[in-house]
Design a protein around this motif. Structure first.
Motif, PDB file in Angstrom:
ATOM      1  N   TYR A  60      22.332  10.300  60.905  1.00 40.12           N
ATOM      2  CA  TYR A  60      22.212  11.663  61.450  1.00 40.12           C
ATOM      3  C   TYR A  60      21.156  12.444  60.666  1.00 40.12           C
ATOM      4  CZ  TYR A  60      26.719  10.529  63.640  1.00 40.12           C
ATOM      5  OH  TYR A  60      27.727   9.933  64.366  1.00 40.12           O
ATOM      6  N   GLU A  61      21.162  12.250  59.354  1.00 38.14           N
ATOM      7  CA  GLU A  61      20.173  12.944  58.505  1.00 38.14           C
ATOM      8  C   GLU A  61      18.751  12.540  58.882  1.00 38.14           C
ATOM      9  OE1 GLU A  61      17.220  12.237  55.613  1.00 38.14           O
ATOM     10  OE2 GLU A  61      18.889  10.822  55.477  1.00 38.14           O
TER      11      GLU A  61
ATOM     12  N   LYS B 271      17.585  11.019  61.705  1.00 40.55           N
ATOM     13  CA  LYS B 271      17.190  11.440  63.049  1.00 40.55           C
ATOM     14  C   LYS B 271      16.984  12.952  63.110  1.00 40.55           C
ATOM     15  CE  LYS B 271      18.101  11.325  67.955  1.00 40.55           C
ATOM     16  NZ  LYS B 271      19.035  11.118  69.076  1.00 40.55           N
ATOM     17  N   GLY B 272      17.834  13.698  62.417  1.00 41.74           N
ATOM     18  CA  GLY B 272      17.654  15.146  62.385  1.00 41.74           C
ATOM     19  C   GLY B 272      16.318  15.536  61.786  1.00 41.74           C
ATOM     20  N   THR B 273      15.922  14.834  60.738  1.00 43.12           N
ATOM     21  CA  THR B 273      14.618  15.091  60.113  1.00 43.12           C
ATOM     22  C   THR B 273      13.489  14.804  61.086  1.00 43.12           C
ATOM     23  OG1 THR B 273      15.517  14.529  57.938  1.00 43.12           O
ATOM     24  CG2 THR B 273      13.117  14.470  58.182  1.00 43.12           C
TER      25      THR B 273
ATOM     26  N   GLU C  76      18.243  21.078  67.585  1.00 34.72           N
ATOM     27  CA  GLU C  76      18.877  19.765  67.684  1.00 34.72           C
ATOM     28  C   GLU C  76      18.853  19.058  66.333  1.00 34.72           C
ATOM     29  OE1 GLU C  76      18.616  15.728  70.472  1.00 34.72           O
ATOM     30  OE2 GLU C  76      17.209  17.401  70.796  1.00 34.72           O
ATOM     31  N   GLY C  77      17.718  19.165  65.631  1.00 30.79           N
ATOM     32  CA  GLY C  77      17.604  18.535  64.325  1.00 30.79           C
ATOM     33  C   GLY C  77      18.562  19.146  63.316  1.00 30.79           C
ATOM     34  N   ILE C  78      18.656  20.472  63.298  1.00 26.27           N
ATOM     35  CA  ILE C  78      19.573  21.149  62.378  1.00 26.27           C
ATOM     36  C   ILE C  78      21.016  20.751  62.664  1.00 26.27           C
ATOM     37  CG2 ILE C  78      20.561  23.416  61.840  1.00 26.27           C
ATOM     38  CD1 ILE C  78      17.683  24.534  61.987  1.00 26.27           C
TER      39      ILE C  78
ATOM     40  N   LEU D 104      22.120  17.922  63.834  1.00 28.72           N
ATOM     41  CA  LEU D 104      22.372  16.579  63.318  1.00 28.72           C
ATOM     42  C   LEU D 104      22.471  16.576  61.792  1.00 28.72           C
ATOM     43  CD1 LEU D 104      20.159  14.282  65.575  1.00 28.72           C
ATOM     44  CD2 LEU D 104      22.641  14.359  65.470  1.00 28.72           C
ATOM     45  N   LEU D 105      21.655  17.371  61.139  1.00 30.63           N
ATOM     46  CA  LEU D 105      21.732  17.459  59.679  1.00 30.63           C
ATOM     47  C   LEU D 105      23.081  18.036  59.240  1.00 30.63           C
ATOM     48  CD1 LEU D 105      18.124  18.740  58.975  1.00 30.63           C
ATOM     49  CD2 LEU D 105      19.043  16.531  58.263  1.00 30.63           C
TER      50      LEU D 105
ATOM     51  N   ARG E  55      25.813  17.755  60.941  1.00 35.42           N
ATOM     52  CA  ARG E  55      26.781  16.688  61.200  1.00 35.42           C
ATOM     53  C   ARG E  55      26.778  15.678  60.048  1.00 35.42           C
ATOM     54  NH1 ARG E  55      31.358  14.801  62.048  1.00 35.42           N
ATOM     55  NH2 ARG E  55      31.539  12.823  63.146  1.00 35.42           N
TER      56      ARG E  55
ATOM     57  N   ALA F   1      20.227  15.676  53.172  1.00 40.20           N
ATOM     58  CA  ALA F   1      20.480  16.548  54.321  1.00 40.20           C
ATOM     59  C   ALA F   1      20.400  18.019  53.921  1.00 40.20           C
ATOM     60  CB  ALA F   1      21.842  16.225  54.925  1.00 40.20           C
TER      61      ALA F   1
END
Length: 356
Positions: A133-134, A136-138, A148-150, A152-153, A155, A166
């Motif tokens: 998640y970290e 992909k969020g990045t 969306e990125g934030i 996932l981070l 999460r 993260a």
């Protein structure tokens, strides 16, 4: 049809098909190169026999790296798993770190979409693996998908509250959105788990600067300086902040500390040189910078710092040679240093160096 090739090693013959390379790859990606753990995870007799065959071949030929069978796309990986009736979710000892590293490699090759596909596969297969998640969020934030990125981070740190990367990325994301309070909050949280991360200290100080909270910026940098006795850059920043507050005696204390130091970190060389230029200690800069470049040729860009002390020593030809080199090869870096030259050289010296 899965065609069989015959491999002869001494008096032994082995049947090789196009699924064998995938087993080398999975061994390295999911099992850190260990056949035994891989074999213990599969209950299909054919898979176990295949693993034993490949082990035997390696015993005779030497180690065969799974990386030899890269690149491979996420869709191909899924296809192979399906063809072999091998469900990664049921491989209880498999770990996804190999796929994480493969995604990082894809990103370095600017294959961001493929890297995200890999992380989607990891999240689908190992939904409690926070680093997926970290990462992909990045990637999403880099592509401009901030919200969306934030998400996932966040999460990622819900799953693993100790995941410093993260917190770091969330700090950067909110800093870019100019939400400095949240940026500071996440960077401070990062420091709970990585207390010596100087990037976080400097970014927190910069965020405080952006808010006009110079006292808070000083406080965080003083804390860093108390922990890192070698950081010249932190002392340089403190010197600058105290000058902004017109606390000139305190600024001079940090300037004096810098004058007694020699750069330990490459990133400290330029601020150190600026302080020495101010105090007309040109020969010392020449000695330290030349010695550093000789030891670490990869840092040849520091040569541009020699223009000022060379000019002050009357070595104008050498100064011009450096400037011409940067104009031809790294003009962006040259123009970024014009203020340094104009601050430390007289009009005559600028003319003699060919700086316009």
């Amino acid at each position: 049809m899965n065609e069989i090739l015959i491999l002869e090693i001494g008096d032994q013959r082995y049947g090789i098909d196009f699924h064998d390379p995938f087993f080398f790859l999975i061994r390295d990606l999911l099992y850190e190169g260990t056949w035994e753990v891989f074999a213990a995870d599969v209950n299909n007799k054919d898979h176990v026999e295949r693993i034993h065959k490949l082990q035997e071949i390696e015993n005779k030929t030497g180690r065969i790296s799974g990386s030899l069978f890269l690149p491979i796309s996420t869709s191909e990986i899924k296809s192979y798993f399906k063809e072999l009736d091998l469900n990664p979710q049921k491989l209880k000892n498999a770990t996804p770190e190999g796929f994480y590293e493969l995604a990082e490699d894809e990103a370095e090759s600017e294959e961001i979409d493929e890297a995200m596909n890999l992380m989607d596969f990891v999240i689908e297969t190992w939904p409690s693996y926070a680093r997926a998640y970290e990462l992909k969020g990045t990637f999403l934030i880099e592509k401009g998908a901030q919200e969306e990125g934030i998400a996932l981070l966040k999460r990622a740190i819900e799953i693993d509250p100790t995941l410093a990367e993260a917190y770091s990325e969330l700090g950067q994301a909110y800093y870019n959105l100019e939400d400095y309070d949240k940026a500071i909050e996440y960077w401070k949280k990062e420091l709970e788990y990585t207390p010596y991360d100087k990037f976080a200290y400097f970014m927190i100080a910069d965020a405080y600067r952006k808010q006009g909270k110079i006292g808070s910026a000083i406080e965080i940098l003083r804390k860093f300086v108390s922990e890192d006795k070698k950081s010249i850059l932190a002392r340089y920043e403190l010197m600058d902040l105290y000058n902004q507050m017109e606390e000139y005696e305190l600024a001079k204390e940090y300037e004096d500390q810098i004058l007694k130091m020699t750069p330990y970190y490459p990133g400290d060389i330029e601020p150190w040189a600026k302080v020495l230029f101010k105090n007309e200690r040109y020969e010392e800069v020449i000695r330290v910078v030349e010695d550093h470049i000789q030891k670490y040729p990869i840092d040849a860009h520091f040569k541009i710092l020699l223009v000022v002390p060379y000019a002050k020593s009357g070595r104008y030809n050498e100064a011009r040679e450096i400037l011409n080199e940067f104009k031809d090869q790294k003009d962006w870096y040259y123009y970024g240093k014009k203020e340094l030259f104009e601050t430390n050289l007289s009009k005559e010296e600028l003319d003699l160096c060919g700086i316009r």
